[in-house]
Design an enzyme around this catalytic site. Structure first.
Site, PDB file in Angstrom:
ATOM      1  N   SER A 136      -7.675  30.896  58.243  1.00  0.00           N
ATOM      2  CA  SER A 136      -9.116  30.625  58.198  1.00  0.00           C
ATOM      3  C   SER A 136      -9.386  29.177  58.568  1.00  0.00           C
ATOM      4  CB  SER A 136      -9.661  30.896  56.789  1.00  0.00           C
ATOM      5  OG  SER A 136     -11.017  30.478  56.677  1.00  0.00           O
ATOM      6  N   TYR A 180      -8.736  29.099  48.496  1.00  0.00           N
ATOM      7  CA  TYR A 180      -8.718  29.907  49.725  1.00  0.00           C
ATOM      8  C   TYR A 180      -8.105  29.130  50.886  1.00  0.00           C
ATOM      9  CZ  TYR A 180     -10.748  33.026  53.323  1.00  0.00           C
ATOM     10  OH  TYR A 180     -10.949  33.886  54.379  1.00  0.00           O
ATOM     11  N   LYS A 200      -4.675  29.931  52.975  1.00  0.00           N
ATOM     12  CA  LYS A 200      -4.762  30.218  54.401  1.00  0.00           C
ATOM     13  C   LYS A 200      -3.892  29.269  55.226  1.00  0.00           C
ATOM     14  CE  LYS A 200      -7.429  33.809  54.430  1.00  0.00           C
ATOM     15  NZ  LYS A 200      -6.858  35.112  54.813  1.00  0.00           N
TER      16      LYS A 200
END
Length: 307
Positions: A152, A165, A169
């Protein structure tokens, strides 16, 4: 003849969003598909439901394709081994894994709980390890295997409120790179994709003003889940056998190849650095090339293809 004719593909998170379109498009391209989805909520704290994966599998079968469903969690290694066994029992093998399964627990880092951190790392990082480790020996033995992992821009560039997150990622990007390096001699390929698409993840971002609402409407119409899904399917096909170890982006009809970290400035002092000379010489020399804290530079203009 489709790009995945004769291949068997496992798609995690296949009940919704990009995963769903990956499963559907893989089937359209001739693959036999194991559609995995826990069926839980976006934050990973809901009870799972087998219906999400089964609905997609039914849609594939109704269109004349071959698919089975699986509602286990990618966070459980034994369960992922079961997915591999299911693929072999039902379809005689497994040749590719597309792994978009994920959750969000967005919160500023100084307010983040251990559970917020652990849940996100477990699904994204541990889940990526599980699907790779459960399949890597099979892929090496048969000299045929491809992974599409999902990274991401929240990790590549950073994004406020997504430390958990983003960390996961970036870890996935490193994992994918090393799997590609180690797998090259056995025709095992691995790439990762940073997608931008209108999914329940992007829908979860709060709308703060009319401009944000307008941007969201454009996303819904122009930046669809099927676009990065189509790219993912292409990259696990035999026709992309020469592509491995890369980080891509897909947003609408724009496909991006991202750079990977390389040294951009080096300073050496033969007599050795001191704290004072580090501060007075090394840092000022490197400072013009420091990255600022802005989220990301504007994307390169898409190149028009010749007619």
């Amino acid at each position: 003849m489709g790009a995945l004719e004769g291949k068997v593909v496992l798609v995690t998170g296949g009940g919704n969003g990009i995963g769903r379109d990956c499963a559907l498009i893989a089937a359209q391209e001739g693959a036999k598909v194991v559609v995995n989805d826990l069926g839980g909520g976006l934050k990973g704290d809901d009870e799972g439901s087998a219906s999400a994966a089964e609905k997609v599998a039914q849609e594939i079968r109704a269109a004349g394709g071959q698919a089975v469903s699986n509602s286990d969690s990618v966070t459980n290694y034994r369960a992922v081994q079961g997915m591999v066994e299911q693929a072999r029992d039902e379809f005689g093998g497994l040749h590719a894994v597309i792994n978009p399964a994920g959750i969000l627990r967005d919160v500023m880092f100084h307010k983040m709980t251990e559970d917020d951190w652990d849940r996100v790392i477990d699904v994204h990082m541990r889940g990526s390890f599980n699907v790779a480790r459960a399949t890597i020996e099979l892929f090496r033995e048969q000299n045929d295997g491809a992974y599409m992992f999902f990274t991401s821009t929240s990790g590549l560039f950073g994004n406020i409120g997504q430390a958990n997150y983003g960390a996961a990622k970036m870890g996935i990007a490193g994992l994918s790179r090393i799997i590609a390096m180690e797998g090259a001699r056995n025709n095992v390929r691995s790439n990762c994709l940073a997608p931008v698409a209108w999914t329940r993840m992007t829908q979860s971002v709060p709308v703060k003003d009319e401009a944000a609402a307008a941007r969201r409407q454009v996303m819904a119409e122009k930046i669809r889940a099927d676009q990065p899904a189509r790219f993912s399917v292409a990259m696990v096909s035999p026709a992309a056998a020469h592509v491995s170890g890369q980080i891509f982006g897909a947003s609408g009809e724009t496909i991006t190849l991202y750079s990977q970290p390389r040294p951009i400035e080096t300073v050496t002092k033969e007599e050795g650095w001191t704290v004072d000379t580090i501060l007075s010489e090394a840092v000022p020399k490197m400072q013009p090339k420091f990255f600022d804290l802005n989220r990301a530079p504007p994307a390169a203009q898409p190149q028009k293809q010749p007619a």
